[in-house]
Design an enzyme around this catalytic site. Structure first.
Site, mmCIF file in Angstrom:
data_model
loop_
_atom_site.group_PDB
_atom_site.id
_atom_site.type_symbol
_atom_site.label_atom_id
_atom_site.label_comp_id
_atom_site.label_asym_id
_atom_site.label_seq_id
_atom_site.Cartn_x
_atom_site.Cartn_y
_atom_site.Cartn_z
ATOM 1 N N CYS A 2 -20.396 27.863 -18.329
ATOM 2 C CA CYS A 2 -19.602 28.821 -17.576
ATOM 3 C C CYS A 2 -19.232 29.987 -18.486
ATOM 4 C CB CYS A 2 -18.333 28.237 -16.987
ATOM 5 S SG CYS A 2 -18.600 26.928 -15.821
ATOM 6 N N ARG A 27 -24.767 31.102 -20.247
ATOM 7 C CA ARG A 27 -23.845 29.973 -20.252
ATOM 8 C C ARG A 27 -23.865 29.190 -18.943
ATOM 9 N NH1 ARG A 27 -20.258 30.302 -24.352
ATOM 10 N NH2 ARG A 27 -18.878 28.870 -23.291
ATOM 11 N N TRP A 73 -21.659 27.045 -14.393
ATOM 12 C CA TRP A 73 -22.571 25.906 -14.568
ATOM 13 C C TRP A 73 -21.826 24.728 -13.970
ATOM 14 C CZ3 TRP A 73 -22.830 21.075 -16.715
ATOM 15 C CH2 TRP A 73 -24.110 20.541 -16.938
ATOM 16 N N ASN A 99 -13.463 27.640 -17.390
ATOM 17 C CA ASN A 99 -14.628 27.025 -18.042
ATOM 18 C C ASN A 99 -14.136 25.727 -18.659
ATOM 19 O OD1 ASN A 99 -16.805 26.395 -19.729
ATOM 20 N ND2 ASN A 99 -16.207 27.872 -21.278
ATOM 21 N N GLY A 100 -14.719 24.602 -18.257
ATOM 22 C CA GLY A 100 -14.281 23.317 -18.814
ATOM 23 C C GLY A 100 -14.139 22.284 -17.719
ATOM 24 N N GLU A 484 -39.456 18.677 -31.022
ATOM 25 C CA GLU A 484 -38.988 20.012 -30.645
ATOM 26 C C GLU A 484 -40.004 20.705 -29.735
ATOM 27 O OE1 GLU A 484 -36.315 21.461 -30.614
ATOM 28 O OE2 GLU A 484 -36.726 23.594 -30.511
ATOM 29 N N LYS A 488 -39.136 21.976 -25.987
ATOM 30 C CA LYS A 488 -39.314 23.363 -25.541
ATOM 31 C C LYS A 488 -40.084 23.393 -24.229
ATOM 32 C CE LYS A 488 -36.971 25.046 -27.269
ATOM 33 N NZ LYS A 488 -36.050 24.506 -28.168
ATOM 34 N N GLU A 491 -38.045 21.916 -21.241
ATOM 35 C CA GLU A 491 -36.890 22.755 -20.890
ATOM 36 C C GLU A 491 -37.280 23.934 -19.998
ATOM 37 O OE1 GLU A 491 -33.570 23.254 -24.314
ATOM 38 O OE2 GLU A 491 -35.573 23.813 -24.944
ATOM 39 N N HIS A 507 -47.973 2.159 -29.803
ATOM 40 C CA HIS A 507 -47.018 1.196 -29.254
ATOM 41 C C HIS A 507 -46.525 1.625 -27.870
ATOM 42 C CE1 HIS A 507 -47.070 -0.860 -33.064
ATOM 43 N NE2 HIS A 507 -46.937 0.310 -33.655
ATOM 44 N N LYS A 606 -26.812 27.173 -22.214
ATOM 45 C CA LYS A 606 -27.011 27.342 -23.647
ATOM 46 C C LYS A 606 -25.918 26.657 -24.442
ATOM 47 C CE LYS A 606 -28.825 30.072 -27.075
ATOM 48 N NZ LYS A 606 -29.873 29.087 -27.309
HETATM 49 C C1 G6P Z 1 -28.038 22.947 -25.163
HETATM 50 C C2 G6P Z 1 -29.003 24.081 -25.398
HETATM 51 C C3 G6P Z 1 -29.951 23.719 -26.530
HETATM 52 C C4 G6P Z 1 -29.175 23.354 -27.780
HETATM 53 C C5 G6P Z 1 -28.143 22.259 -27.510
HETATM 54 C C6 G6P Z 1 -27.190 22.091 -28.675
HETATM 55 O O1 G6P Z 1 -28.716 21.847 -24.673
HETATM 56 O O2 G6P Z 1 -29.727 24.366 -24.218
HETATM 57 O O3 G6P Z 1 -30.802 24.809 -26.807
HETATM 58 O O4 G6P Z 1 -30.049 22.927 -28.777
HETATM 59 O O5 G6P Z 1 -27.345 22.593 -26.374
HETATM 60 O O6 G6P Z 1 -26.438 23.259 -28.802
HETATM 61 P P1 G6P Z 1 -25.793 23.797 -30.127
HETATM 62 O O7 G6P Z 1 -25.180 25.104 -29.735
HETATM 63 O O8 G6P Z 1 -24.762 22.788 -30.539
HETATM 64 O O9 G6P Z 1 -26.855 23.942 -31.142
#
Ligand code: G6P
Length: 611
Positions: A2, A27, A73, A99-100, A484, A488, A491, A507, A606
């Site tokens: 948010c 956000r 969000w 937000n929260g 990673e 990516k 996501e 396995h 994010k």
């Molecule tokens: C969310 C974001 C990711 C990020 C993760 C941890 O899931 O979409 O891109 O890696 O949070 O966030 P941080 O700000 O703690 O690295």
């Protein structure tokens, strides 16, 4: 999660708020809304993006020099127009953006229902605004006091901004657990979840602390805590360029951020690393540096991509410093009674510096007497402030939801810390130390060369854009890179993807392999090279499609893989900084070809400020 923007001053609030919400859209983007004061409280809100809100308010009378805005969000209640913020109290007098999560909202709601309140939305936020109003009416008190009293009874996390139709010269804001920045202009004030909506108006900011309630009343700014104790605002000057938060000619923030990596890695090393002089200085780690050297264990806490950076760090800290490392999902660590003793060393890695689970994990470790080092990108963020010492990644604002340049900057910082530590401990000698410094200095230029592979990666993306599954495999330092790469892809393209240590494939995942299964191998030349060639052969024997990231000049893998992407060579511990680049580009192009919104993938945010 948010985004919050609010304005009070002499300008028109609506354009400032809308522009700010667009900057905060990373956000959350389920719905957006705005509250303005002209005649009465005028609230416009709409499911969808800020652009949908703009369409809604087009042609409306938006004349107001005070206002609040929100991009959501969803936590409580599905994304729809009704659950969108701002929410308004029963009388229509008070509006709130939040937000929260208010964890005890159900019991507060029941009390209010008993008093005759009814609710339109399913949100905890509507409960909070009515709770504030009920206190204000019962106590016959001011809005700031009612907010303080309400927050004393609230359990959970919040950043809120409250306005009332009774006073166009009053805004009340508060935070606990969710970020809130106050921008101080000349006869005008701004509130926002981060500094990006403010920077074109002012560079003077106050980061509110937990339990602080800020009041702007008749042009005066004051802070008290929820217990009504006066606080002195600490005004900081921020340095952020406007260009850093704009797309700069790129189609998407994600692509811009991928391409920024040669620069962001260099920025991260700037002033810290000088290979010619054999110098490596991390100014943020001083007082506790000796404790780090004496550590007999290091625990790393993080989430998401930052957790992957932690995993790579485990490999190189153990290798170079000979200190055992545990890498924890912050959300698991905090709920499983972890063994942390007085003086233990804990690292928290976080791009945003606001991730709720990482923050809570730090608080837990701190309460047990641990020394906490923070590795954050956002300057002044909650985690940066909650840790004892640390180092910023200096990657610049990362706006694309899928993290790219923050990851490579996190690796760079962690590697610098490990190298310095190893040198001070004597687990590596002078010449190895110096040669690693030189190798690090060459990384930005090698990343630059890797980015030149873009066209080749586009061609590969075309071939695989319709695949339903992907497997990513790597060994050693490249195993976290496999994780990673898979993250990516899923996501932003919504293709199911899994990352695995290459040998573990036997396995389980090997059962999935057939001619429709693309398998991405990160098979650069390192000590696991021969073994990974065998793994590639195992996939080929089952007709899997192999895309391999290999070291420039590799001849072995190209004989068996369907596609090879050649990246510049480096020390194997630094290879993740390079080998991740083609995977970021591959995910990006596949997502674009599938018509996905890469900067705002569905359901993600994010900055995850809820547990
Ligand atoms: C969310 C974001 C990711 C990020 C993760 C941890 O899931 O979409 O891109 O890696 O949070 O966030 P941080 O700000 O703690 O690295």
């Amino acid at each position: 999660m948010c985004g919050i923007v609010a304005y009070i001053g002499h300008r028109q609030a609506a354009p400032i708020i809308i522009k700010g919400l667009k900057r905060l859209e990373y956000r959350g983007y389920d719905s957006a809304g705005i509250s303005l004061l002209n005649g009465g409280l005028n609230i416009y809100k709409k499911m969808g993006k800020v652009a949908d809100l703009e369409n809604l308010i087009d042609g409306k009378n938006l004349d107001s020099t005070i206002g609040t805005g929100h991009t959501r969000w969803a936590t409580h209640g599905e994304p729809n127009d009704i659950n969108a913020h701002p929410h308004v109290s029963r009388s229509g007098n008070i509006s709130i953006i939040h937000n929260g999560i208010i964890e005890n909202y159900a019991s507060i709601k029941q009390d209010l229902i008993n008093k005759g309140y009814t609710f339109n939305s399913e949100t905890d936020t509507e409960v909070l605004v009515n709770f504030i109003e009920s206190i204000k009416e019962e106590r016959q008190c001011s809005l700031p006091k009612a907010v303080r009293l309400a927050l004393n009874a609230v359990v959970g996390a919040y950043a809120i901004v409250v306005m009332t139709k009774e006073d166009p010269n009053l805004l009340v804001a508060a935070r606990k657990g969710s970020p809130l920045v106050v921008g101080i202009g000349k006869d005008e004030f701004f509130f926002a979840s981060d500094a990006t909506p403010l920077i074109e108006y002012t560079n003077e900011v106050v980061y509110l602390k937990d339990y602080e309630v800020a009041v702007i009343e008749n042009g005066e700014f004051s802070i008290r805590d929820v217990k009504n104790v006066e606080k002195t605002p600490y005004i900081e000057t921020i340095e952020m360029e406007l260009e850093a938060i704009e797309k700069g000619g790129f189609e998407h923030f994600m692509l811009k951020e991928i391409y920024e990596q040669p620069k962001s890695i260099k920025d991260c090393m700037r002033g810290r690393l000088n290979a010619d002089e054999g110098r490596l200085v991390l100014g943020g780690i001083r007082e506790y540096a000796n404790r780090l050297i004496e550590a007999d264990k290091i625990v790393i806490n993080a989430c998401g991509t930052s957790w992957h950076a932690g995993l790579v760090s485990e490999y190189f800290i153990e290798e170079f410093c000979r200190i055992p490392v545990e890498v924890e999902y912050a959300s698991e660590f905090r709920y499983r009674n972890p063994i942390i003793n007085e003086g233990d060393i804990v690292f928290a890695i976080s791009q945003s510096g606001e991730t709720a689970d990482t923050l809570a994990a730090i608080e837990l470790a701190k309460s047990k007497g641990a020394i906490i080092f923070g590795i954050c990108n956002v300057v002044g963020s909650s985690i940066a402030r909650a840790t004892h010492e640390g180092a910023y990644t200096h990657a610049g604002p990362e706006i694309g939801v899928a993290s790219t340049k923050a990851f490579t900057a996190q690796l760079t910082v962690m590697f610098m810390i490990a190298l310095k530590l190893a040198y001070r401990k004597g687990t590596i000698g002078e010449s190895a130390f110096r040669s690693m410094l030189f190798e690090m200095e060459r990384i930005p230029q090698k990343v630059e060369r890797t980015l030149e592979l873009n066209e080749q990666i586009i061609e590969i993306a075309k071939k695989f854009k319709d695949s339903g599954n992907f497997l990513y495999l790597g060994r050693g330092y490249n195993f976290p890179v496999a994780l990673e790469g898979a993250l990516k892809l899923k996501e932003i393209s919504y293709i199911h993807a899994e990352g695995y240590p290459a040998a573990e494939m036997k396995h389980g995942p090997i059962a999935l392999i057939d001619e429709d299964m693309p398998v991405v191998f990160i098979a650069t030349k390192d000590r696991g090279y021969e073994k990974i060639i065998s793994n590639i052969q195992e996939v080929k024997a089952r007709k899997g499609q192999v895309i391999a990231i290999v070291t420039e000049g590799d001849e072995e893998v190209s004989k068996i893989a369907d596609y090879t992407i050649e990246v510049p060579d480096t020390h194997e511990a630094l290879m993740p900084l390079i080998s991740v680049i083609p995977l970021q580009l591959l995910a990006y192009h596949i997502a674009i070809m599938r018509g996905c919104n890469v900067d705002q993938p569905r359901n993600l945010a994010k900055s995850v400020t809820v547990e």
